[in-house]
Enzyme design. Structure first.
Site, PDB file in Angstrom:
ATOM      1  N   GLY A  46       0.841  -1.197   0.000  1.00  0.00           N
ATOM      2  CA  GLY A  46       0.000   0.000   0.000  1.00  0.00           C
ATOM      3  C   GLY A  46       0.869   1.236   0.000  1.00  0.00           C
ATOM      4  O   GLY A  46       2.060   1.169   0.342  1.00  0.00           O
ATOM      5  N   GLN A  51       3.159   9.955   1.342  1.00  0.00           N
ATOM      6  CA  GLN A  51       4.460   9.278   1.433  1.00  0.00           C
ATOM      7  C   GLN A  51       5.377   9.632   0.259  1.00  0.00           C
ATOM      8  O   GLN A  51       6.581   9.387   0.316  1.00  0.00           O
ATOM      9  CB  GLN A  51       4.285   7.756   1.518  1.00  0.00           C
ATOM     10  CG  GLN A  51       3.609   7.296   2.804  1.00  0.00           C
ATOM     11  CD  GLN A  51       3.442   5.803   2.853  1.00  0.00           C
ATOM     12  OE1 GLN A  51       2.479   5.264   2.309  1.00  0.00           O
ATOM     13  NE2 GLN A  51       4.382   5.110   3.480  1.00  0.00           N
ATOM     14  N   CYS A  94       5.959  -0.201   7.579  1.00  0.00           N
ATOM     15  CA  CYS A  94       5.632   1.007   6.812  1.00  0.00           C
ATOM     16  C   CYS A  94       6.840   1.406   5.981  1.00  0.00           C
ATOM     17  O   CYS A  94       7.964   1.428   6.481  1.00  0.00           O
ATOM     18  CB  CYS A  94       5.252   2.144   7.761  1.00  0.00           C
ATOM     19  SG  CYS A  94       4.774   3.660   6.908  1.00  0.00           S
ATOM     20  N   HIS A 136      -4.334   1.515   7.884  1.00  0.00           N
ATOM     21  CA  HIS A 136      -2.959   2.036   7.940  1.00  0.00           C
ATOM     22  C   HIS A 136      -2.795   3.187   6.938  1.00  0.00           C
ATOM     23  O   HIS A 136      -2.256   4.241   7.270  1.00  0.00           O
ATOM     24  CB  HIS A 136      -1.988   0.878   7.638  1.00  0.00           C
ATOM     25  CG  HIS A 136      -0.551   1.265   7.499  1.00  0.00           C
ATOM     26  ND1 HIS A 136       0.434   0.823   8.352  1.00  0.00           N
ATOM     27  CD2 HIS A 136       0.093   2.033   6.579  1.00  0.00           C
ATOM     28  CE1 HIS A 136       1.601   1.323   7.983  1.00  0.00           C
ATOM     29  NE2 HIS A 136       1.431   2.052   6.891  1.00  0.00           N
ATOM     30  N   GLU A 137      -3.299   2.983   5.720  1.00  0.00           N
ATOM     31  CA  GLU A 137      -3.177   4.029   4.681  1.00  0.00           C
ATOM     32  C   GLU A 137      -4.041   5.240   5.026  1.00  0.00           C
ATOM     33  O   GLU A 137      -3.631   6.389   4.815  1.00  0.00           O
ATOM     34  CB  GLU A 137      -3.583   3.483   3.310  1.00  0.00           C
ATOM     35  CG  GLU A 137      -2.809   2.274   2.806  1.00  0.00           C
ATOM     36  CD  GLU A 137      -1.315   2.407   2.916  1.00  0.00           C
ATOM     37  OE1 GLU A 137      -0.807   3.538   2.947  1.00  0.00           O
ATOM     38  OE2 GLU A 137      -0.637   1.377   3.015  1.00  0.00           O
ATOM     39  N   HIS A 140      -2.369   7.560   7.325  1.00  0.00           N
ATOM     40  CA  HIS A 140      -1.403   8.457   6.664  1.00  0.00           C
ATOM     41  C   HIS A 140      -2.078   9.752   6.204  1.00  0.00           C
ATOM     42  O   HIS A 140      -1.472  10.822   6.229  1.00  0.00           O
ATOM     43  CB  HIS A 140      -0.770   7.773   5.445  1.00  0.00           C
ATOM     44  CG  HIS A 140       0.384   6.860   5.760  1.00  0.00           C
ATOM     45  ND1 HIS A 140       1.547   7.289   6.361  1.00  0.00           N
ATOM     46  CD2 HIS A 140       0.569   5.542   5.510  1.00  0.00           C
ATOM     47  CE1 HIS A 140       2.392   6.264   6.481  1.00  0.00           C
ATOM     48  NE2 HIS A 140       1.822   5.190   5.971  1.00  0.00           N
TER      49      HIS A 140
HETATM   50  O1  GNR Z   1       4.046  -2.506   2.550  1.00  0.00           O
HETATM   51  C1  GNR Z   1       3.427  -2.374   3.614  1.00  0.00           C
HETATM   52  N1  GNR Z   1       3.163  -3.477   4.364  1.00  0.00           N
HETATM   53  C2  GNR Z   1       2.315  -3.461   5.460  1.00  0.00           C
HETATM   54  C3  GNR Z   1       2.331  -4.561   6.310  1.00  0.00           C
HETATM   55  C4  GNR Z   1       1.493  -4.618   7.405  1.00  0.00           C
HETATM   56  C5  GNR Z   1       0.628  -3.575   7.664  1.00  0.00           C
HETATM   57  C6  GNR Z   1       0.614  -2.458   6.838  1.00  0.00           C
HETATM   58  C7  GNR Z   1       1.442  -2.409   5.742  1.00  0.00           C
HETATM   59  S1  GNR Z   1       1.400  -1.016   4.693  1.00  0.00           S
HETATM   60  C8  GNR Z   1       3.044  -1.022   4.091  1.00  0.00           C
HETATM   61  C9  GNR Z   1       3.234   0.042   3.025  1.00  0.00           C
HETATM   62  C10 GNR Z   1       3.034   1.404   3.635  1.00  0.00           C
HETATM   63  O2  GNR Z   1       3.821   1.951   4.360  1.00  0.00           O
HETATM   64  N2  GNR Z   1       1.908   1.997   3.382  1.00  0.00           N
HETATM   65  O3  GNR Z   1       1.644   3.199   3.913  1.00  0.00           O
HETATM   66 NI    NI Z   2       2.757   3.283   5.778  1.00  0.00          NI
END
Ligand code: GNR
Ligand code: NI
Length: 173
Positions: A46, A51, A94, A136-137, A140
């Site tokens: 993601g 970012q 991340c 998670h995204e 951000h």
């Molecule tokens: O690549 C990513 N792997 C991930 C693994 C577990 C939980 C969330 C992520 S998101 C991360 C890419 C990223 O930083 N997205 O903002």
């Molecule tokens: Ni991230």
């Protein structure tokens, strides 16, 4: 399409609130294309626009594993319209905190409303890793990193480890 540099902590740009996208036009689609290439190259599952230094509410994802066909997902202006009462814990990483991992607790299942690549309004229910990644995204977009869900002790440990590792990498180069 082009690859964009990924911003890493403690860059203050990662803390800014991203703005609503008024219309999904060709410029937004180009941003999405560039973000997809950047995410696949990283590699990551993601990526949020902030970012790569763009404070707009744009997210790209692809949870397909190696050997599976690509499953790109583009989320513009996503909103959580429902979240389960139950939480689930997942070990998160991340691209903006390279090589750092920690367990984070979030709602186990969510439903979101968003605009897709064509500006079409859609809804999506997600659980498991997909629900983790979407949340998670979406964090951000508010300037929140996964370490912000941890105790100050754990957060500072990870941030110090990141700076130390960066010093070593510089000394190496
Ligand atoms: O690549 C990513 N792997 C991930 C693994 C577990 C939980 C969330 C992520 S998101 C991360 C890419 C990223 O930083 N997205 O903002
Ligand atoms: Ni991230």
């Amino acid at each position: 399409m082009s690859r964009l540099p990924i911003i890493t902590a403690p860059d203050p740009r990662l803390k800014v609130h991203s703005a609503i996208v008024p219309v999904v036009d060709d410029a937004v689609r180009r941003l999405i294309d560039d973000m997809m290439e950047t995410m696949y190259n990283a590699p990551g599952i993601g990526l949020a626009a902030i970012q790569v230094g763009v404070p707009k509410r744009v997210i790209v994802m692809d949870l397909a594993r190696d050997g599976e066909p690509p499953a790109p997902l583009h989320l513009v202006n996503p909103e959580i319209v429902w979240a389960a009462d139950e939480d689930a814990v997942y070990e998160e990483g991340c691209l903006s905190l390279p090589d750092q991992y920690a367990e984070v607790s979030r709602p186990a299942e969510i439903e979101i409303a968003y605009l897709d690549y064509h500006g079409q309004a859609l809804r999506l229910k997600a659980e498991g890793l997909k629900a983790v990644c979407i949340q998670h995204e979406m964090d951000h977009l508010e300037g929140i990193l996964f370490v912000d869900h941890l105790s100050a002790l754990k957060r500072n440990m990870i941030l110090r480890r990141l700076l130390k590792q960066r010093r070593l990498n510089v000394a190496d180069a």
